[in-house]
Motif scaffolding. Sequence first.
Motif, mmCIF file in Angstrom:
data_model
loop_
_atom_site.group_PDB
_atom_site.id
_atom_site.type_symbol
_atom_site.label_atom_id
_atom_site.label_comp_id
_atom_site.label_asym_id
_atom_site.label_seq_id
_atom_site.Cartn_x
_atom_site.Cartn_y
_atom_site.Cartn_z
ATOM 1 N N ASN A 125 -149.317 -23.894 -70.905
ATOM 2 C CA ASN A 125 -148.918 -23.221 -69.666
ATOM 3 C C ASN A 125 -150.133 -22.765 -68.871
ATOM 4 O O ASN A 125 -150.137 -22.822 -67.636
ATOM 5 N N LEU A 126 -151.163 -22.315 -69.571
ATOM 6 C CA LEU A 126 -152.390 -21.902 -68.899
ATOM 7 C C LEU A 126 -153.058 -23.090 -68.209
ATOM 8 O O LEU A 126 -153.522 -22.981 -67.076
ATOM 9 N N ILE A 127 -153.064 -24.230 -68.882
ATOM 10 C CA ILE A 127 -153.650 -25.438 -68.293
ATOM 11 C C ILE A 127 -152.856 -25.866 -67.065
ATOM 12 O O ILE A 127 -153.428 -26.243 -66.039
ATOM 13 N N SER A 128 -151.528 -25.787 -67.143
ATOM 14 C CA SER A 128 -150.689 -26.127 -65.990
ATOM 15 C C SER A 128 -151.021 -25.244 -64.802
ATOM 16 O O SER A 128 -151.095 -25.702 -63.656
ATOM 17 N N GLY A 171 -141.043 -33.642 -78.566
ATOM 18 C CA GLY A 171 -141.692 -32.366 -78.827
ATOM 19 C C GLY A 171 -142.086 -31.623 -77.566
ATOM 20 O O GLY A 171 -141.958 -32.134 -76.448
ATOM 21 N N PRO A 172 -142.601 -30.399 -77.722
ATOM 22 C CA PRO A 172 -142.990 -29.576 -76.562
ATOM 23 C C PRO A 172 -144.131 -30.183 -75.765
ATOM 24 O O PRO A 172 -144.166 -30.039 -74.533
ATOM 25 N N PHE A 173 -145.036 -30.888 -76.420
ATOM 26 C CA PHE A 173 -146.144 -31.476 -75.668
ATOM 27 C C PHE A 173 -145.653 -32.595 -74.755
ATOM 28 O O PHE A 173 -146.105 -32.717 -73.614
ATOM 29 N N ALA A 174 -144.714 -33.412 -75.243
ATOM 30 C CA ALA A 174 -144.163 -34.488 -74.413
ATOM 31 C C ALA A 174 -143.457 -33.907 -73.187
ATOM 32 O O ALA A 174 -143.555 -34.456 -72.086
ATOM 33 N N SER A 175 -142.758 -32.790 -73.379
ATOM 34 C CA SER A 175 -142.077 -32.134 -72.249
ATOM 35 C C SER A 175 -143.102 -31.611 -71.247
ATOM 36 O O SER A 175 -142.929 -31.747 -70.028
ATOM 37 N N TRP A 176 -144.180 -31.022 -71.767
ATOM 38 C CA TRP A 176 -145.240 -30.524 -70.883
ATOM 39 C C TRP A 176 -145.883 -31.670 -70.127
ATOM 40 O O TRP A 176 -146.178 -31.550 -68.933
#
Length: 230
Positions: free
Chosen positions: A66-69, A98-103
């Motif tokens: 989230n910080l990177i986004s 997974g959560p990374f794929a969603s991000w």
Amino acid sequence: AAILVGVLPSLAKLIPCPAGVTSNECIDPAASMQFLFRKLLEALSEHRRVSFFLDDLQYADPASLNLISSMLSNTKENSRVFFACCYRDGDDGFQEDGPFASWLSSISIFPLEMMELKNMSTEGVNDLVSATLHLSPRITRPLASILHHKTRGNPLFLRQLLDLLNDQGYIYLSFSPVRWAWDIDKIADLEISDNVVTLLINEMQRLHADLQLGLKVASCMGSCVRYSIF
């Protein structure tokens, strides 16, 4: 500012932080962190360009993603900041649901360019082996073909395997004529792990026991320690 200094203590030399102020006083520490990092980027990039290389993002926790986004969103208005974000889709840390794929899907709204880095071809491996051993590509081609088969063209795996073969005498310096030489039959029959991480672990286990213990202790102190500590 206390939040930034809390995660980056060296910033205390640049950012004044009133005594008695702590990060716990923030209503939403995560949102405050994102805002302050964006402001920090703006300040750093005011007079010079700033580049970030973030590797192995498939292992990042949701708060870091989230910080990177948040920082990526700031690049829309700030062209002096450049991000290179890397991940390995064939790694255990990557899951399609997974959560990374969603991000990864969520950041498609940003002006990013996706680049897929594939493993080296047989010819690419031969070029590297030829340059490393200072020999003609014609001479190294049979060796390169075997190394490509064992490493599947993974550059890190290839470099580690070359070092291993040299350390164990499979690749050696010949004096008649003076050039690098190798026992291609023994290399072809050599049984090695098909995982570069396993190869690296095996290499570390060959180190002296005292050095292994020192490295374990040093790893608890951060990514950088003074040599004198050993």
